[in-house]
Design a protein around this motif. Sequence first.
Motif, PDB file in Angstrom:
ATOM      1  N   PHE A  22      85.981 -69.581  21.103  1.00  0.00           N
ATOM      2  CA  PHE A  22      85.637 -71.008  21.159  1.00  0.00           C
ATOM      3  C   PHE A  22      84.421 -71.223  22.052  1.00  0.00           C
ATOM      4  N   ILE A  23      84.433 -70.625  23.234  1.00  0.00           N
ATOM      5  CA  ILE A  23      83.314 -70.800  24.160  1.00  0.00           C
ATOM      6  C   ILE A  23      82.027 -70.263  23.530  1.00  0.00           C
ATOM      7  N   TYR A  24      82.125 -69.119  22.860  1.00  0.00           N
ATOM      8  CA  TYR A  24      80.951 -68.522  22.216  1.00  0.00           C
ATOM      9  C   TYR A  24      80.372 -69.453  21.160  1.00  0.00           C
ATOM     10  N   HIS A  25      81.234 -70.052  20.360  1.00  0.00           N
ATOM     11  CA  HIS A  25      80.780 -70.890  19.241  1.00  0.00           C
ATOM     12  C   HIS A  25      80.462 -72.328  19.651  1.00  0.00           C
ATOM     13  N   HIS A  26      80.641 -72.648  20.913  1.00  0.00           N
ATOM     14  CA  HIS A  26      80.278 -73.974  21.428  1.00  0.00           C
ATOM     15  C   HIS A  26      79.374 -73.822  22.654  1.00  0.00           C
ATOM     16  N   PRO A  27      78.218 -73.197  22.486  1.00  0.00           N
ATOM     17  CA  PRO A  27      77.339 -72.943  23.631  1.00  0.00           C
ATOM     18  C   PRO A  27      76.718 -74.232  24.158  1.00  0.00           C
ATOM     19  N   GLU A  28      76.744 -74.377  25.475  1.00  0.00           N
ATOM     20  CA  GLU A  28      76.213 -75.570  26.123  1.00  0.00           C
ATOM     21  C   GLU A  28      75.483 -75.163  27.395  1.00  0.00           C
ATOM     22  N   ALA A  37      84.305 -76.852  29.029  1.00  0.00           N
ATOM     23  CA  ALA A  37      85.122 -77.178  30.199  1.00  0.00           C
ATOM     24  C   ALA A  37      86.426 -77.843  29.784  1.00  0.00           C
ATOM     25  N   SER A  38      86.359 -78.755  28.815  1.00  0.00           N
ATOM     26  CA  SER A  38      87.559 -79.432  28.342  1.00  0.00           C
ATOM     27  C   SER A  38      88.535 -78.435  27.711  1.00  0.00           C
ATOM     28  N   TYR A  39      88.006 -77.519  26.908  1.00  0.00           N
ATOM     29  CA  TYR A  39      88.848 -76.521  26.250  1.00  0.00           C
ATOM     30  C   TYR A  39      89.504 -75.608  27.285  1.00  0.00           C
ATOM     31  N   GLY A  57      82.145 -83.717  42.283  1.00  0.00           N
ATOM     32  CA  GLY A  57      81.303 -84.704  41.619  1.00  0.00           C
ATOM     33  C   GLY A  57      80.587 -84.162  40.396  1.00  0.00           C
ATOM     34  N   ILE A  58      81.036 -82.998  39.893  1.00  0.00           N
ATOM     35  CA  ILE A  58      80.422 -82.376  38.720  1.00  0.00           C
ATOM     36  C   ILE A  58      81.378 -82.544  37.540  1.00  0.00           C
ATOM     37  N   GLU A  59      80.912 -83.169  36.488  1.00  0.00           N
ATOM     38  CA  GLU A  59      81.775 -83.514  35.348  1.00  0.00           C
ATOM     39  C   GLU A  59      82.467 -82.306  34.728  1.00  0.00           C
ATOM     40  N   THR A  60      81.786 -81.162  34.716  1.00  0.00           N
ATOM     41  CA  THR A  60      82.315 -79.995  34.008  1.00  0.00           C
ATOM     42  C   THR A  60      82.891 -78.931  34.940  1.00  0.00           C
ATOM     43  N   ALA A  61      83.104 -79.269  36.190  1.00  0.00           N
ATOM     44  CA  ALA A  61      83.737 -78.344  37.137  1.00  0.00           C
ATOM     45  C   ALA A  61      85.214 -78.702  37.278  1.00  0.00           C
ATOM     46  N   PHE A  62      86.064 -77.679  37.411  1.00  0.00           N
ATOM     47  CA  PHE A  62      87.497 -77.934  37.560  1.00  0.00           C
ATOM     48  C   PHE A  62      88.151 -76.806  38.348  1.00  0.00           C
TER      49      PHE A  62
END
Length: 476
Positions: A22-28, A37-39, A57-62
Amino acid sequence: MNKFVENYLSTNRNTFEQVSSFIYHHPETRFEEYESASYFAKACEEQGFLVERNVAGIETAFIATYGEGKPVIGYLGEFDALSGLSQKPNETSYQPLEKDIGHGCGHNLLGTGAFAAACAAKKYLEENNLPGTVKFFGCPGEEGGSGKTFMVREGVFDGLDAALTWHPSPANAIMSLSSLANYQVSFKFKGISSHAANTPHLGRSALDAVELMNVGVNYLREHIVPEARIHYAVTNTGGISPNVVQANAEVLYLVRAPKVAQVDSIFQRVKKIAEGAALMTETEVTIDFDKACSNYIPNRSLEKILYKKFTEVGVQKPTDEENAFAKKIWNTFTDGEKENFLDPMKGFGYVGDGSEFAGKYYSDSISPYYESKEILAGSTDVSDVSWVVPTAQLSASTSVLGTALHTWQMTTQGLRNYALNGMFRAAETMALAGIQLFDNPEDLQNIKEEFEAFKKANPYSNPIPEGVTPSKLHEK
């Protein structure tokens, strides 16, 4: 312990392969890894972790957390991709895609491998009813963004007892080298537009200022430490009309050196050159600090544990089909790349002359562990984590010998079975190292004593100034 981790990863292999795919096929690109990040965060929750999103304060950090109490062992995962490195997977010729973003640094493997290690360590605590905490850190923006350095500045890694991570490459080795610290800074020049033939004397060229700055910096190169590097990209030439005096132009600089203090010293000189260029052209210059990172500090005690576990896990032998594919990839390299095939491996801790690879296309051995004093001619935001938490990294072979990072050849191999096997070997190694720290408090004590001794002699200051925020690639 070893059999437990091996069985867990084998049983759940399909789950982790799906994550990597999934990560490979959804490169960002940096700080825009919304789908990835959501996945990842959802996958963590499905595995029983408690997830905190939008950290620092970073939207894609978790942060995904399981357990309670000490020790607290962290696994660092990345998932950002690179612009300009799209590629149809499993092909042996360059076949870019319409959306030209790809995982040319293998972060689909890196993030998933660290996630799998965290899950295996969690399962071990769960099954054995042991105290302790496992954390998986979703770390965005490594490529040109220094996401972890921003996260360190905001205290995200505070309370960790040790951090583990890895990186895909052609090598099987412990990443025992330090690295280069860096600053990335934008210089924006503003002048006055005018007709370049009729009234050139009324114009003030911002593009001239950029060119003069670059010339000045090129003269500076002779007068800096030899390990330093200065790179630049002209990001705004002021337009495409030669009959207009360019009123706006911009150049982005990346300054590297073995220590932050050296980077800062060079940067101050680069600033003076920019100011001089503005003075010569009667333009104005605005300096925007983009990001920075420190040099990496290896923890030798933790590295030795990681190396021991790596040797217990062992290496993989390529199949005949994999060797046939590898030969075709090898034939895409230039003569220089073939002759210098060890270069991409040395920065990942490989030690040797390469003679053991004669007639081979993959690394089928683990490089001896060596407490290297050398410096990787590159940078990583893992470095700033290593200044606040004892940290160790390994590299597991996922690609053909001679494959450089940030190439289409790296991208095309990202879903190969050989690459996935390397990812699982890295995951198994990191899981076993983390479990050892849960089971053996004396090992963790040795690690922390080494770290505290270093910290006492080397106070840390985050290289990113307060007020500077993460920048998305399209904003630059």
